[in-house]
Enzyme design. Structure first.
Site, mmCIF file in Angstrom:
data_model
loop_
_atom_site.group_PDB
_atom_site.id
_atom_site.type_symbol
_atom_site.label_atom_id
_atom_site.label_comp_id
_atom_site.label_asym_id
_atom_site.label_seq_id
_atom_site.Cartn_x
_atom_site.Cartn_y
_atom_site.Cartn_z
ATOM 1 N N ASP A 1 59.105 43.031 47.840
ATOM 2 C CA ASP A 1 60.003 43.012 48.887
ATOM 3 C C ASP A 1 61.319 42.223 48.341
ATOM 4 O O ASP A 1 61.096 41.079 48.036
ATOM 5 C CB ASP A 1 59.572 42.524 50.008
ATOM 6 N N ILE A 2 62.496 43.022 48.103
ATOM 7 C CA ILE A 2 63.700 42.285 47.640
ATOM 8 C C ILE A 2 64.180 40.928 48.367
ATOM 9 O O ILE A 2 65.103 40.068 48.175
ATOM 10 C CB ILE A 2 64.788 43.137 47.308
ATOM 11 N N MET B 1 65.851 58.255 48.522
ATOM 12 C CA MET B 1 66.612 59.477 47.871
ATOM 13 C C MET B 1 67.294 59.319 46.539
ATOM 14 O O MET B 1 66.990 60.188 45.874
ATOM 15 C CB MET B 1 67.630 59.820 49.118
ATOM 16 N N LYS C 1 76.506 45.306 53.507
ATOM 17 C CA LYS C 1 76.737 45.677 52.057
ATOM 18 C C LYS C 1 77.690 44.961 51.172
ATOM 19 O O LYS C 1 77.619 44.685 49.938
ATOM 20 C CB LYS C 1 77.172 47.268 52.120
ATOM 21 N N THR D 1 69.202 51.564 55.057
ATOM 22 C CA THR D 1 70.277 52.424 55.088
ATOM 23 C C THR D 1 70.588 53.004 56.460
ATOM 24 O O THR D 1 71.463 53.953 56.529
ATOM 25 C CB THR D 1 69.985 53.590 53.782
ATOM 26 N N TYR E 1 75.896 47.532 58.854
ATOM 27 C CA TYR E 1 75.785 47.994 57.690
ATOM 28 C C TYR E 1 76.887 47.676 56.870
ATOM 29 O O TYR E 1 76.686 47.178 55.604
ATOM 30 C CB TYR E 1 75.197 49.417 57.857
#
Ligand code: NAP
Length: 284
Positions: A41-42, A17, A134, A67, A130
């Site tokens: 792919d990270i 997005m 992060k 996400t 999540y």
């Protein structure tokens, strides 16, 4: 400092997005390339370092992330692989070729116990997997790189992907009633406005951690009611508590981000969320 015209930028997560709007916005000014999972792919350090070494960008903007906040609770391994190890891999890859990294993070690093907008130096205390993943991603970026930019943002909506605005707009045409939580505060943020702000941070060669969201704040219930009003939906929006919704991941009750640092550096403030939302809905 490099002239803007000669700066090459790699956007990682470019089909997402935010990534897709950033790609479009920065393309007007810079040489921009976008990659996503199918390019590299990270979570794979070797692949990531190899790709960045081949591309040799001046800047890497990392918008790639896992996400889905509730799914992260069930699949914490993947959440940490993408959001923490993935960020670390990108930071290492940038260090190896002396590229600068702008890494995108979230308001969910906070526990929501504050009643005033969070500052960049307020202590983090994530409530969800999540949020924890992060926070680890942010820490890795700070540890590996002396020179980095981290942008924390919140409540994103944009043209691509599933988001709250599109979901409420669609459901408001189908249902008489919608129940939405009224005890969580956020600053809804339009990805186009955030893309412009990120462009501004690149232009002024920013360093460090910044909060960037549209101005003002509301509860998700108020946000939904405004969407229904602006789109002429037929639903009544019923306020409920987070306990009633009982989602797998806990969310902060108040995750409004204060953007003073961004404003001090750039002299700009993002427009009020209602104005941005009105424009977004008028274009669709
Ligand atoms: N959405 C929000 O409301 C919100 C709020 C605050 C902060 N943020 C942060 O803002 C950033 C952008 O969010 P967004 O909503 O634009 O995300 P998004 O739409 O989910 O896009 C993320 C992109 O990253 C890709 N990706 C996932 N895993 C990857 C991997 N291992 N390697 C390479 N690419 C991978 C995804 O591909 P697949 O779709 O194929 O998995 C997707 O294209 C993220 O850092 C997020 O944490 C978002």
């Amino acid at each position: 400092m490099l002239s803007e015209w000669f700066m090459s930028i790699l956007i990682v997560g470019a089909q997402g997005m935010l990534g897709s709007d950033l790609l479009e916005h920065l393309n007007d000014t810079y040489g921009v390339k976008g990659t996503d999972k199918e390019d590299f792919d990270i979570t794979d350090r070797t692949e990531t370092c190899k790709a960045i070494a081949e591309i040799q960008p001046d800047w890497v903007i990392n918008t790639a992330a896992y996400t889905q906040v509730d799914r992260c609770e069930e699949d914490s391994k993947l959440a940490f692989e993408v959001n923490a190890a993935g960020a670390a891999n990108l930071a290492m890859a940038c260090k190896a070729v002396q590229a600068r990294l702008l890494h995108v993070s979230t308001d969910y690093v906070f526990d929501g116990s504050s009643r005033t907008p969070y500052r960049e130096d307020d202590p983090v205390n994530p409530l969800s997997v999540y949020g924890k993943s992060k926070v680890q991603g942010e820490s890795a970026v700070r540890t590996i790189l002396d020179d980095f930019v981290i942008v924390r943002t919140a409540g994103l909506y944009g043209r691509r992907g599933t988001n709250f605005v599109n979901t409420i707009r669609r459901m408001a045409q189908e249902r008489d009633e919608l129940s939405v939580v009224n005890d969580q505060w956020v600053s809804p943020t339009y990805t186009v406005d955030l893309s412009r702000a990120i462009g501004m941070l690149l232009r002024v060669s920013a360093r460090g951690l910044f909060h960037v969201v549209n101005s003002g704040s509301c509860t998700w219930h108020q946000f939904a009611r405004t969407i229904v009003e602006l789109t002429g939906g037929r639903s009544t929006v019923i306020p409920i508590s987070s306990c009633q919704l009982n989602r797998p991941a806990a969310r902060p009750a108040f995750s409004v981000l204060g953007c003073r640092k961004y404003t001090e550096l750039t002299g700009k403030e993002l427009r009020p969320w209602e104005e941005a939302l009105t424009e977004y809905l008028s274009l669709r």
